[in-house]
Motif scaffolding. Structure first.
Motif, PDB file in Angstrom:
ATOM      1  N   THR A 157      22.427 -39.594  10.618  1.00  0.00           N
ATOM      2  CA  THR A 157      22.691 -39.782   9.190  1.00  0.00           C
ATOM      3  C   THR A 157      23.894 -38.934   8.795  1.00  0.00           C
ATOM      4  O   THR A 157      24.332 -38.052   9.551  1.00  0.00           O
ATOM      5  CB  THR A 157      21.484 -39.357   8.331  1.00  0.00           C
TER       6      THR A 157
ATOM      7  N   TYR B 172      25.441 -37.340   0.418  1.00  0.00           N
ATOM      8  CA  TYR B 172      24.094 -37.413   0.999  1.00  0.00           C
ATOM      9  C   TYR B 172      23.196 -36.343   0.378  1.00  0.00           C
ATOM     10  O   TYR B 172      22.058 -36.615  -0.011  1.00  0.00           O
ATOM     11  CB  TYR B 172      24.183 -37.234   2.513  1.00  0.00           C
TER      12      TYR B 172
ATOM     13  N   SER C   3      19.908 -36.805  -2.051  1.00  0.00           N
ATOM     14  CA  SER C   3      18.627 -36.185  -1.675  1.00  0.00           C
ATOM     15  C   SER C   3      18.103 -35.325  -2.813  1.00  0.00           C
ATOM     16  O   SER C   3      16.896 -35.319  -3.104  1.00  0.00           O
ATOM     17  CB  SER C   3      18.804 -35.331  -0.416  1.00  0.00           C
TER      18      SER C   3
ATOM     19  N   LYS D 236      14.592 -36.852  -0.113  1.00  0.00           N
ATOM     20  CA  LYS D 236      15.147 -37.223   1.191  1.00  0.00           C
ATOM     21  C   LYS D 236      14.752 -38.639   1.607  1.00  0.00           C
ATOM     22  O   LYS D 236      15.463 -39.302   2.360  1.00  0.00           O
ATOM     23  CB  LYS D 236      14.687 -36.230   2.262  1.00  0.00           C
TER      24      LYS D 236
ATOM     25  N   HIS E 231      17.028 -42.010   1.594  1.00  0.00           N
ATOM     26  CA  HIS E 231      17.932 -42.448   2.663  1.00  0.00           C
ATOM     27  C   HIS E 231      17.227 -43.306   3.713  1.00  0.00           C
ATOM     28  O   HIS E 231      17.901 -43.879   4.568  1.00  0.00           O
ATOM     29  CB  HIS E 231      18.562 -41.235   3.338  1.00  0.00           C
TER      30      HIS E 231
ATOM     31  N   THR F  88       9.783 -37.741   2.732  1.00  0.00           N
ATOM     32  CA  THR F  88      10.578 -37.101   3.781  1.00  0.00           C
ATOM     33  C   THR F  88      11.667 -38.041   4.286  1.00  0.00           C
ATOM     34  O   THR F  88      11.670 -39.231   3.987  1.00  0.00           O
ATOM     35  CB  THR F  88       9.667 -36.688   4.951  1.00  0.00           C
ATOM     36  N   GLY F  89      12.597 -37.489   5.051  1.00  0.00           N
ATOM     37  CA  GLY F  89      13.760 -38.223   5.534  1.00  0.00           C
ATOM     38  C   GLY F  89      13.407 -39.264   6.584  1.00  0.00           C
ATOM     39  O   GLY F  89      12.298 -39.270   7.134  1.00  0.00           O
TER      40      GLY F  89
END
Length: 738
Positions: A391, A405, A409, A414, A417, A472-473
């Motif tokens: 990422t 980014y 976030s 997060k 994304h 979460t990412g």
């Protein structure tokens, strides 16, 4: 093959101008064709047949308007302290800048933060979306400059404005730092070959080969789907092996001059002997790279083919162009000169070996234990390695896309994304809406969910689209667990509520790719290990030497993956290697490393152990053969390993995360294999095995072909032509096996 290369070397030397002009002409012709056709790199890394891919295909069929490949740029804006985007002043400022962007004739539409409702909860962050008529990789620099000017105007007014999106962010396949590795490689070559001119030849031939290879790959993008990061891998390999292969041939040429051969004869012998080993080693790398096609992953196949093309060009430039340039330079490249004292030391050490050789053969068990312990320790982090996708969050904060980014976030979490896309399929009956609502209520109870959007029905009335934003990412383990939970519970929901859940999105795709690669890895490793065993058995006429070589490769592979995990995932030494955030290891790196590192490792195995075999055939003394191998080939293997390492280090210092990780893995893979496995463990094991290392059943010897990799037939011819010269010959480091 050796005789053919001998004649080829003589012909290239005799027709030096024609060969050099032909090489440059091929480069120019390829460049003209490539530039006229343009490049069309494919950035998708999808794999047909995956569960997530099938879901994506259903979604594109049901919701065709979502399949939009138009280039988009997001202008992400954050208000100064005590300001909000909702204020009238802010709206006027942003609308003014977006109006300038709208005037671009290539823009198909602009949505402000107020039109797309992107303001975050406290109204301090939002983004505008600029959509272009062309795909992302075709958005012109002129169009990008308009958006950059708008962002700079907002910054001048005290606002933070950052840019991201497919129309702005492109993968950097090259970096100025790569030149640093080449400069250091040149210095090593000058020291190793004792001449500036000799040091320049490998750089020039490798550069020409890389240029031709890159142009051919660019032409190939118009015919095949080739990802842009294939260009980085091809460039790394082409440059590194091109320099090393030229080094081996030039070293052998200087040795033949020292033995008293005339220049063109020395060139022909070098091409027939060292050139034969170069072809064998290069073909081994090519076979390993083409082995990616067995994995069944299209983008890996493309990477393997482009890398193989680059290595093939490196082989051809080495055996064609190096002899021509050597003849052109003439007396500017001389034989190594030694004083009477040095010659006396050489005669004394001919039987005793050098200091390193005496240390290893004196305590072989200690050497093996130390080497295995070191690589084993480095391998430990491999056992908790996690793989994922890259990422912009892994880039430098000096990059506007990284700052964008971070702003996104901060504004939306997060999980913004890596949204999960769920297709909910019902029977379309009168109870379908109620059943879907009940299934959604169940879905909302799952952990790690930040938001679930209302279901959007499709035209068929049976499929609805739901978007889940995790907390979460996309690569975080919690997000992975959420996808697995949804898939695990899907059969139960279908049975209870008559609603079928299908999951896609970046995290789901990554899970499926990992599963596919993990299933393919054992089979691929078996092919590679089997190939290594058979090839080395044919070359060295031994059973134990190939087994030792394969086990050494496994050690260096484990240590490399462990070290990459330690740096990239665990976050150690990140400042040293210019990594900017902890991240999972790229999912295709392990299988990529198996193929590439295998080929490179076999290069050093051939050049080191072949000299040991040659000496053993003459003397029958196993220990003396190990000493001879280290003394005569150790220096060149060391120089070649250093050169390849510093070339790969140049890629580590670049900015693109994927390229940096590949550079790190290849640099330390070569470092571990060349210096720990080949120069420490291999001599130790060969000393311990003694004469049994060269055991080979007679029936198998008769069955297998005898490849003249060492150029034995060439040397027989030269012995007849130059008997007096041969009588005074001494052996040098890169002399291939006989």
């Amino acid at each position: 093959m050796a005789k053919l290369l001998y004649r080829l070397g003589f012909w290239s030397a005799k027709n030096r101008i024609k060969v050099i002009v032909m090489g440059v002409a091929i480069l120019l012709a390829a460049a003209i064709v490539a530039l006229s056709m343009g490049t069309k790199f494919e950035e998708q890394t999808s794999i047909p047949g995956l569960e997530s891919q099938k879901t994506l295909e259903i979604m594109n069929k049901e919701f065709p308007n979502m399949q939009d490949d138009s280039g988009k740029i997001q202008l992400v804006v954050k208000a100064p302290a005590n300001e909000k985007l909702s204020s009238k002043t802010a709206q006027q400022l942003i609308e003014k800048q977006l109006l300038r962007v709208k005037k671009d004739p290539d823009v198909s539409g602009v949505q402000s933060p107020y039109e797309n409702h992107s303001l975050n909860a406290d109204g301090t962050i939002g983004y505008a979306t600029i959509t272009y008529k062309a795909p992302g990789d075709e958005v012109t620099q002129k169009s990008k400059d308009r958006v950059i000017e708008a962002a700079e105007s907002l910054r001048d007014a005290g606002w933070q404005a950052e840019l991201t999106g497919s129309g702005y962010v492109t993968m950097e396949t090259s970096s100025p730092t790569e030149g640093l590795g080449v400069i250091i490689a040149l210095l090593i070559l000058i020291v190793a070959l004792g001449s500036v001119f000799a040091g320049l030849v490998p750089i020039l031939t490798a550069a020409l080969g890389v240029g031709i290879g890159v142009m051919l790959i660019m032409i190939g993008t118009s015919i095949f789907d080739i990802p842009s990061f294939s260009l980085s891998l091809a460039g790394m390999l082409g440059l590194a092996v091109g320099i090393d292969y030229a080094l081996f041939i030039i070293s052998r040429y200087r040795q033949q001059l020292a033995k008293g051969f005339e220049r063109r004869e020395a060139i022909a012998i070098a091409d027939g002997t060292a050139g034969s080993a170069v072809v064998f080693a290069g073909v081994t790398v090519i076979i390993a790279l083409l082995g990616f096609s067995f994995v069944g992953v299209p983008f890996l196949t493309a990477m393997g083919v482009t890398g193989a093309v680059s290595v093939l060009i490196a082989i051809l430039t080495s055996i064609f162009l190096v002899p021509a340039i050597l003849d052109l330079l003439g007396d500017r490249i001389k034989a190594p000169t030694k004083s009477a004292k040095s010659k006396k030391r050489d005669r004394e050490s001919e039987s005793r070996g050098n200091l390193w050789g005496r240390m290893i053969t004196g305590r072989p068990l200690v050497a093996v234990v130390l080497g295995v312990a070191l690589l084993g320790t480095l391998s430990l982090p491999f056992f908790h390695m996690e793989t994922g996708i890259g990422t912009d969050g892994e880039k430098s904060t000096q990059k506007t896309e990284r700052r964008a980014y971070d702003l996104l976030s901060e504004a939306y979490g997060k999980g913004y994304h890596g949204p999960l896309v769920i297709l909910a399929k019902t029977d379309g009956g009168k109870d379908a809406a109620a059943n879907l609502s009940k299934a959604l209520d169940e879905l909302k109870t799952y952990p790690n969910i930040s938001m679930v959007t209302p279901a959007v029905p499709g035209p068929s009335g049976k499929i609805s689209l739901i978007t889940i934003i995790p907390k979460t990412g996309p690569s975080d383990s919690e997000t992975v667990d959420l996808v697995k939970l949804i898939r695990k519970q899907a059969p139960q929901i279908e049975q209870q509520d008559h609603v079928q859940f299908m999951v896609t999105g970046s995290t789901a795709v990554n899970i499926d790719i990992n599963q596919k690669l993990n299933q393919a890895l054992p089979e691929f490793c078996l092919i590679i290990v089997g190939l290594a065993f058979v090839l080395l058995m044919v070359v060295f006429r031994s059973l134990l030497v190939p087994i030792k070589a394969v086990l050494g490769f496994i050690l260096s592979l484990g240590a490399t993956l462990g070290f990459v995990t330690y740096v990239v995932q665990d976050g150690h030494f990140q400042n040293l290697f210019h990594f900017y955030a902890k991240a999972p290891v790229f999912n295709f790196l392990p299988i990529l490393l198996v193929g590439v590192l295998f080929g490179l490792a076999m290069d050093y195995e051939v050049f080191l152990v072949s000299r040991m075999r040659e000496e053993f055939k003459k003397s029958g003394d196993a220990k003396k053969s190990v000493l001879s191998g280290i003394r005569h080939s150790g220096g060149v293997v060391t120089a070649a390993g250093l050169i390849m390492t510093v070339v790969f280090v140049g890629f580590i210092l670049g900015e693109e995360p994927m390229v940096k990780v590949m550079g790190l893995a290849l640099a330390f893979g070569v470092l571990f294999d060349a210096f720990v496995v080949r120069m420490l463990i291999v001599p130790g094991v060969m000393t311990i095995l003694g004469k049994s290392a060269w055991y080979f059943p007679k029936w198998l010897d008769r069955l297998l072909p005898n490849l003249d990799v060492e150029g034995e037939e060439v040397m027989k011819v030269t012995e007849k032509k130059h008997p007096r010269v041969v009588e005074t010959q001494v052996h040098f480091s890169t002399e291939p096996l006989k």
